[in-house]
Design a protein around this motif. Structure first.
Motif, PDB file in Angstrom:
ATOM      1  N   TYR A 830      34.479  24.884  50.188  1.00 32.10           N
ATOM      2  CA  TYR A 830      35.280  23.694  50.393  1.00 32.10           C
ATOM      3  C   TYR A 830      36.589  23.980  51.112  1.00 32.10           C
ATOM      4  O   TYR A 830      37.490  23.145  51.124  1.00 32.10           O
ATOM      5  N   GLY A 831      36.691  25.164  51.695  1.00 30.87           N
ATOM      6  CA  GLY A 831      37.856  25.480  52.504  1.00 30.87           C
ATOM      7  C   GLY A 831      39.138  25.640  51.722  1.00 30.87           C
ATOM      8  O   GLY A 831      40.216  25.322  52.234  1.00 30.87           O
ATOM      9  N   ARG A 832      39.052  26.130  50.512  1.00 37.72           N
ATOM     10  CA  ARG A 832      40.233  26.338  49.683  1.00 37.72           C
ATOM     11  C   ARG A 832      40.594  27.820  49.727  1.00 37.72           C
ATOM     12  O   ARG A 832      40.293  28.602  48.813  1.00 37.72           O
ATOM     13  N   GLY A 833      41.222  28.238  50.858  1.00 41.75           N
ATOM     14  CA  GLY A 833      41.505  29.643  51.067  1.00 41.75           C
ATOM     15  C   GLY A 833      42.492  30.214  50.067  1.00 41.75           C
ATOM     16  O   GLY A 833      42.314  31.327  49.558  1.00 41.75           O
ATOM     17  N   VAL A 834      43.576  29.466  49.783  1.00 43.50           N
ATOM     18  CA  VAL A 834      44.586  29.957  48.838  1.00 43.50           C
ATOM     19  C   VAL A 834      43.945  30.140  47.454  1.00 43.50           C
ATOM     20  O   VAL A 834      44.166  31.141  46.777  1.00 43.50           O
ATOM     21  N   LEU A 835      43.141  29.176  47.043  1.00 45.55           N
ATOM     22  CA  LEU A 835      42.469  29.268  45.744  1.00 45.55           C
ATOM     23  C   LEU A 835      41.532  30.466  45.708  1.00 45.55           C
ATOM     24  O   LEU A 835      41.476  31.197  44.714  1.00 45.55           O
ATOM     25  N   GLY A 836      40.809  30.695  46.838  1.00 45.27           N
ATOM     26  CA  GLY A 836      39.910  31.848  46.877  1.00 45.27           C
ATOM     27  C   GLY A 836      40.664  33.150  46.698  1.00 45.27           C
ATOM     28  O   GLY A 836      40.205  34.069  46.014  1.00 45.27           O
ATOM     29  N   GLY A 837      41.871  33.241  47.323  1.00 45.66           N
ATOM     30  CA  GLY A 837      42.676  34.453  47.157  1.00 45.66           C
ATOM     31  C   GLY A 837      43.109  34.646  45.714  1.00 45.66           C
ATOM     32  O   GLY A 837      43.101  35.762  45.190  1.00 45.66           O
ATOM     33  N   LYS A 838      43.492  33.568  45.042  1.00 46.89           N
ATOM     34  CA  LYS A 838      43.899  33.660  43.646  1.00 46.89           C
ATOM     35  C   LYS A 838      42.729  34.106  42.761  1.00 46.89           C
ATOM     36  O   LYS A 838      42.907  34.853  41.790  1.00 46.89           O
ATOM     37  N   ILE A 839      41.533  33.635  43.100  1.00 46.05           N
ATOM     38  CA  ILE A 839      40.352  34.029  42.305  1.00 46.05           C
ATOM     39  C   ILE A 839      40.084  35.520  42.498  1.00 46.05           C
ATOM     40  O   ILE A 839      39.754  36.244  41.542  1.00 46.05           O
ATOM     41  N   ARG A 840      40.259  36.021  43.729  1.00 44.35           N
ATOM     42  CA  ARG A 840      40.045  37.462  43.960  1.00 44.35           C
ATOM     43  C   ARG A 840      41.077  38.270  43.187  1.00 44.35           C
ATOM     44  O   ARG A 840      40.759  39.337  42.628  1.00 44.35           O
ATOM     45  N   GLU A 841      42.344  37.789  43.178  1.00 41.95           N
ATOM     46  CA  GLU A 841      43.377  38.486  42.411  1.00 41.95           C
ATOM     47  C   GLU A 841      43.027  38.503  40.923  1.00 41.95           C
ATOM     48  O   GLU A 841      43.241  39.509  40.236  1.00 41.95           O
ATOM     49  N   LEU A 842      42.484  37.382  40.431  1.00 47.36           N
ATOM     50  CA  LEU A 842      42.075  37.329  39.029  1.00 47.36           C
ATOM     51  C   LEU A 842      40.971  38.346  38.762  1.00 47.36           C
ATOM     52  O   LEU A 842      40.973  39.018  37.722  1.00 47.36           O
ATOM     53  N   GLY A 843      40.059  38.508  39.734  1.00 44.12           N
ATOM     54  CA  GLY A 843      38.996  39.498  39.556  1.00 44.12           C
ATOM     55  C   GLY A 843      39.551  40.908  39.520  1.00 44.12           C
ATOM     56  O   GLY A 843      39.079  41.751  38.745  1.00 44.12           O
ATOM     57  N   GLU A 844      40.534  41.187  40.365  1.00 44.05           N
ATOM     58  CA  GLU A 844      41.137  42.521  40.354  1.00 44.05           C
ATOM     59  C   GLU A 844      41.846  42.780  39.023  1.00 44.05           C
ATOM     60  O   GLU A 844      41.814  43.901  38.501  1.00 44.05           O
ATOM     61  N   GLU A 845      42.523  41.723  38.458  1.00 42.52           N
ATOM     62  CA  GLU A 845      43.186  41.896  37.160  1.00 42.52           C
ATOM     63  C   GLU A 845      42.178  42.213  36.066  1.00 42.52           C
ATOM     64  O   GLU A 845      42.406  43.068  35.210  1.00 42.52           O
ATOM     65  N   VAL A 846      41.041  41.545  36.133  1.00 45.10           N
ATOM     66  CA  VAL A 846      40.007  41.798  35.124  1.00 45.10           C
ATOM     67  C   VAL A 846      39.481  43.209  35.247  1.00 45.10           C
ATOM     68  O   VAL A 846      39.289  43.910  34.241  1.00 45.10           O
ATOM     69  N   GLU A 847      39.261  43.676  36.489  1.00 42.43           N
ATOM     70  CA  GLU A 847      38.788  45.055  36.679  1.00 42.43           C
ATOM     71  C   GLU A 847      39.812  46.055  36.181  1.00 42.43           C
ATOM     72  O   GLU A 847      39.482  47.071  35.565  1.00 42.43           O
ATOM     73  N   GLY A 848      41.121  45.759  36.454  1.00 39.28           N
ATOM     74  CA  GLY A 848      42.168  46.665  35.987  1.00 39.28           C
ATOM     75  C   GLY A 848      42.217  46.743  34.471  1.00 39.28           C
ATOM     76  O   GLY A 848      42.390  47.818  33.894  1.00 39.28           O
ATOM     77  N   GLU A 849      42.076  45.583  33.814  1.00 32.44           N
ATOM     78  CA  GLU A 849      42.075  45.584  32.351  1.00 32.44           C
ATOM     79  C   GLU A 849      40.897  46.371  31.808  1.00 32.44           C
ATOM     80  O   GLU A 849      41.015  47.114  30.831  1.00 32.44           O
ATOM     81  N   GLY A 850      39.755  46.299  32.532  1.00 36.35           N
ATOM     82  CA  GLY A 850      38.594  47.051  32.076  1.00 36.35           C
ATOM     83  C   GLY A 850      38.796  48.544  32.222  1.00 36.35           C
ATOM     84  O   GLY A 850      38.402  49.333  31.361  1.00 36.35           O
ATOM     85  N   GLU A 851      39.443  48.999  33.353  1.00 39.24           N
ATOM     86  CA  GLU A 851      39.688  50.424  33.547  1.00 39.24           C
ATOM     87  C   GLU A 851      40.655  50.959  32.494  1.00 39.24           C
ATOM     88  O   GLU A 851      40.494  52.064  31.976  1.00 39.24           O
ATOM     89  N   GLU A 852      41.712  50.137  32.136  1.00 43.48           N
ATOM     90  CA  GLU A 852      42.661  50.580  31.111  1.00 43.48           C
ATOM     91  C   GLU A 852      41.967  50.751  29.771  1.00 43.48           C
ATOM     92  O   GLU A 852      42.220  51.707  29.024  1.00 43.48           O
ATOM     93  N   GLU A 853      41.046  49.838  29.456  1.00 45.38           N
ATOM     94  CA  GLU A 853      40.340  49.965  28.187  1.00 45.38           C
ATOM     95  C   GLU A 853      39.465  51.207  28.189  1.00 45.38           C
ATOM     96  O   GLU A 853      39.375  51.926  27.181  1.00 45.38           O
ATOM     97  N   ASP A 854      38.830  51.516  29.336  1.00 48.68           N
ATOM     98  CA  ASP A 854      38.005  52.731  29.402  1.00 48.68           C
ATOM     99  C   ASP A 854      38.864  53.971  29.232  1.00 48.68           C
ATOM    100  O   ASP A 854      38.473  54.946  28.581  1.00 48.68           O
ATOM    101  N   TYR A 855      40.073  53.936  29.827  1.00 47.91           N
ATOM    102  CA  TYR A 855      40.963  55.084  29.727  1.00 47.91           C
ATOM    103  C   TYR A 855      41.417  55.289  28.291  1.00 47.91           C
ATOM    104  O   TYR A 855      41.458  56.386  27.755  1.00 47.91           O
TER     105      TYR A 855
END
Length: 855
Positions: A830-855
């Motif tokens: 739907y052409g929501r570029g800013v929203l898409g960027g925020k969703i990618r940032e949210l995905g990176e935060e989730v991955e980071g939280e997962g790596e910290e838990e593994d550590y």
């Protein structure tokens, strides 16, 4: 009760042969008679001399009604005349003229209105002081022979020539027809000597009326059902019926030349007179005195009308109407008066102050009337003054201010009830209604007949039996049927359990409760029987009658109970709330494990609301349905102190009620298959009746907004379809105009609730693989619904709604790469570029939280 044959009295010639009527004034000082000649006679009570004559009157007077200061007479020529009482006793004026003969007149209890029935098709209500005030009753189809106001003046009953009693409500600006009582009186002409007059009982809860079978039938005002009958006394058509002033006795006359006095309590004849052609009977308001008139124009004045051995009945306070099952008597065990037709308990001001004295007048402490009020006949306000005087005397005796008189503080208890049952209506009641089947009983006077019917006849066969114990409560499930009866005389309360099938010879068993202890409510599960009693005990039995547990709950008096497998929910009255009502408290425990899940927690109810039913869903979650029409379920109830009541459906917001034309209520049955199963009640009914109505079901809909409007069909917009709408249920075929976002929000909330309840179940039991797979699917469905909500936000909103769309993504339970990737693709589509960027940032935060838990 043996009857007495009374001696014959001396007749007093008063009028020429023909219709002759009589009535006492409210104070009993005078007896007024009218007849075929142009003379009205006034007999002074206690004076044996000649009566006072009123010669300035019409001929052929057919009806009469009296008040304290005047009386009204109606003539065959269509005139209704007003006569003043006092020194003059003269004709004053005409109240009304009709084109056809007037057959009956009646004055309202406050003497402000006069009801006039003639051979015309309408009935007129005319103002006594201002005859320009005129109301017309025209919703009945035939001429009216008799009419009668109820003791409060709020209802007017018309006995019409078509054999139907029409009841009008007079509480609104214009009279409204509220009931047609058919099948009681017979068809007759207006000039017939036989009577079909409604005689209201002095307690106002019922009326008596002659029937074509020469008996006198009592009909209750609450549900308009037949109650007790006075029968086997007359061999001819009944011509007159009248209650004694306190309702303890009933007098009747018929064409068999008998005038009988009946005891209202047991419907037996206590005295017999032999007089032919009796047309009218009038009781003196205070003395053992009655008068009656005949078609020969004679008047009989009867001192000691009731024989000496029964005269004490006249000195009793107002007696209850003869019901088959009196609601007042059945509510006595709970220590409170029943509300009419299951109505919610109203909020009341705190008693004990002068500001609430008007409310005190409605209390049983003032007057012996069942309705709890004192009649102020002359409007002088002496009832309120007497109450204030009594309050002042109490203050002087106690030496306390009104605010400190604790004896006036009366907490309103929630009445006990058996889920799925109905009160007596006439001689029938449902003992149990659920999705397995239904149990109902019929009162046959000497015994009851109980019938058990099932919906699925492949598994169970219907049965019925003669019930000499008079069971008044029942439970039914796939395992068996449970019954209980109240204690009576020296016989204790009894429990009966009847299993449907056993691997041995099937045997029913009985258990007797301790003497004087009655069952308030009971429940039946697959493993246990639970009974709450008036002895403030909860008694648990196995399915084969072995006592398992007995304990006294903290919240009393008990209200009800429900069970599912090993879990038992009990409810009782707790502390008094700000509205004067006791707060309902509930406890849930696992009987087999001896574990308490919730201990004396509060049932979430609005002020003044009551619980109409409580049950477990097919998944084993507690549910309640309250008097506001809301269905609620209990969330996190297996975890102590975490339970909360969540609304599943507000029936007031159903689309079928959105037009405002349909008025109906719902009798709860069960929650199963994620639907609310109920019986739809129309016409102001609060409980289902016979024939057995069909079950209906409604999808859950958590109350979020007002009822959605509906698309009207051509049929609806082309004309008036109010009658069809009242009796049809095709509203379900109309499409609600509901926004897509709201529908998705509903779906998200309901699926989340279902997943949460299933998760609670699995965490407290040994879960199976299929249950765990179901929970995973439910959580996946929740996330899919959120993706659909995201799509709607992206499609209908601009970048300004981006934060709301991102919030939807954050609500996902599974924010793994797969779900966030799908959310990003929706935003990209739907052409929501800013929203898409925020969703990618949210995905990176989730991955980071997962790596910290593994550590």
């Amino acid at each position: 009760m043996a009857s007495v044959i009374a001696p014959r009295l001396r007749p007093r010639p008063a009028h020429t042969p023909g219709t002759t009527r009589c009535a006492y004034t409210p104070d009993g000082s005078k007896l007024v008679t009218v007849g075929s000649n142009n003379t009205i006679r006034l007999y002074k009570t206690g004076f044996d001399g000649e009566p006072t004559n009123v010669d300035d009157c019409q001929e052929q007077n057919l009806a009469l009604a009296t008040s304290k200061d005047f009386f009204v007479a109606a003539s065959e020529d269509g005139t209704v005349s007003y006569y003043a009482l006092g020194d003059s006793n003269m004709f004053d004026r005409f109240l009304l003229r009709t084109s056809l003969p007037v057959r009956d007149v009646a004055l309202s209890p406050d003497a402000r209105w006069c009801a006039v029935a003639s051979d015309e098709l309408t009935v007129k209500l005319v103002g006594v002081q201002d005859n320009t005030q005129l109301l017309t009753l025209k919703e009945h189809a035939k001429p009216t022979k008799h009419l009668a106001f109820d003791p409060k003046g709020s209802l007017l009953a018309l006995s019409c020539t078509d054999g139907v009693i029409y009841v009008y409500s007079l509480t609104a600006d214009h009279p409204e027809l509220i009931r047609k009582v058919d099948g009681v009186i017979g068809r007759m002409e207006t000039e017939a000597e036989s009577c079909c007059r409604v005689a209201w009982h002095p307690d106002g809860r019922a009326f008596a009326v002659p029937t074509p079978t020469r008996s006198i039938q009592v009909v209750s005002k609450n549900d308009w059902e037949k109650q007790r009958a006075f029968s086997s006394g007359h061999d001819g058509d009944i011509t007159a019926v009248a209650w004694s002033p306190n309702g303890a006795l009933l007098a009747s006359a018929s064409r068999d030349k008998k005038l009988l006095i009946w005891s209202a309590k047991d419907q037996t004849v206590v005295a017999r007179y032999e007089y032919p052609n009796v047309m009218d009977i009038a009781w003196h308001p205070t003395k053992n005195l009655a008068s009656f008139t005949t078609s020969d124009g004679e008047v009989f004045i009867c001192p000691d009308f009731v024989p000496e051995q029964f005269a004490s009945l006249l000195r009793l306070p107002t007696q209850p109407a003869p019901f088959i099952h009196d609601p007042l008597a059945e509510a006595g065990a709970n220590g409170r008066r029943p509300e009419p037709n299951g109505a919610a308990l109203p909020s009341r001001p705190r008693r004990g102050s002068l500001d609430s004295l008007e409310d005190l007048l409605d209390d049983d402490n003032f007057g012996d009337d069942d309705d709890g009020f004192v009649v102020d006949d002359d409007g002088a306000g002496y009832t309120l003054n007497a109450a204030r005087k009594r309050a002042a005397e109490d203050d002087g005796a106690l030496g306390q201010r009104p605010s400190k008189r604790g004896n006036f503080v009366q907490p309103q208890l929630h009445p006990s009830f058996q889920p799925g049952s109905t009160p007596w209506r006439g001689n029938r009641k449902y003992l149990c209604l659920n999705l397995i089947g239904f149990v109902w009983t019929v009162d046959q006077d000497s015994h009851n007949t109980v019938t058990v019917e099932f919906y699925d006849h492949e598994f169970h066969r219907d049965f019925h039996f003669t019930d000499t114990y008079l069971y008044d409560k029942a439970c039914l499930n796939d395992q068996g049927a449970l019954f209980s009866c109240p204690p009576k005389d020296d016989r204790p309360a009894v429990l009966l359990y009847r299993p449907h099938e056993t691997w041995t010879h099937r045997s029913d068993w009985h258990i007797e409760l301790p003497k004087g202890e009655a069952v308030l409510a009971m429940s039946l599960s697959d493993t246990f029987i639970t009974v709450t009693t008036t002895g403030n005990y909860v008694r648990t039995f196995t399915l084969f009658g072995i006592p398992y547990r007995v304990y006294r709950p903290k919240s009393t008096p008990m209200v009800t109970c429900a069970s599912w497998r090993d879990y038992v929910l009990t409810m009782g009255n707790g502390p008094v709330g700000a509205d004067g009502m006791c707060r309902l408290l509930y406890t849930i425990e696992n009987i087999k494990r001896d574990e308490i899940c919730q201990n004396e927690d509060t049932v979430a109810l609005p002020d003044g609301a009551t619980v109409k039913s409580v049950f477990f869903s097919d998944n084993g979650d507690p549910c309640i349905y309250d008097s506001t029409g809301t269905l609620l379920t209990l969330l996190h109830w297996r975890q102590p102190s975490r339970a909360s009541w969540v609304p599943l459906l507000d029936t007031n917001l159903l689309p079928r009620l959105a037009s405002g034309r349909k008025h109906e209520t719902y009798f709860p049955i069960a929650v199963a298959d994620n639907k609310f199963h109920c019986i739809i009640l129309k016409g102001g009914d609060q409980y289902p009746y016979f024939p057995r109505p069909l079950l209906s079901d409604f999808e859950f809909s958590i109350p979020l907004t007002s009822a959605p409007s509906k698309k009207k069909s051509k049929k609806q917009t082309s004309g008036d379809d109010s009658d069809q709408d009242m009796f049809s249920d095709d509203d379900d075929d109309e499409t609600p105009q509901q926004p897509e976002s709201l529908a998705l929000t509903q779906s998200y909330l309901l699926k989340s609730l279902h997943a949460s309840q299933l998760s609670d179940l699995l965490s407290s039991t040994a879960s199976t693989a299929s249950q765990r797979a179901l929970l995973a699917r439910l959580r996946l469905e929740v996330d899919k619904t959120l993706l659909q909500m995201l799509a709607v936000e992206c499609r209908e909103g601009g970048e300004e709604r981006g934060m709301r769309a991102l919030e939807v993504v954050r609500l996902m339970g599974d924010r793994s790469g797969r779900m966030l990737e799908a959310a990003g693709k929706i935003a990209e589509r739907y052409g929501r570029g800013v929203l898409g960027g925020k969703i990618r940032e949210l995905g990176e935060e989730v991955e980071g939280e997962g790596e910290e838990e593994d550590y």
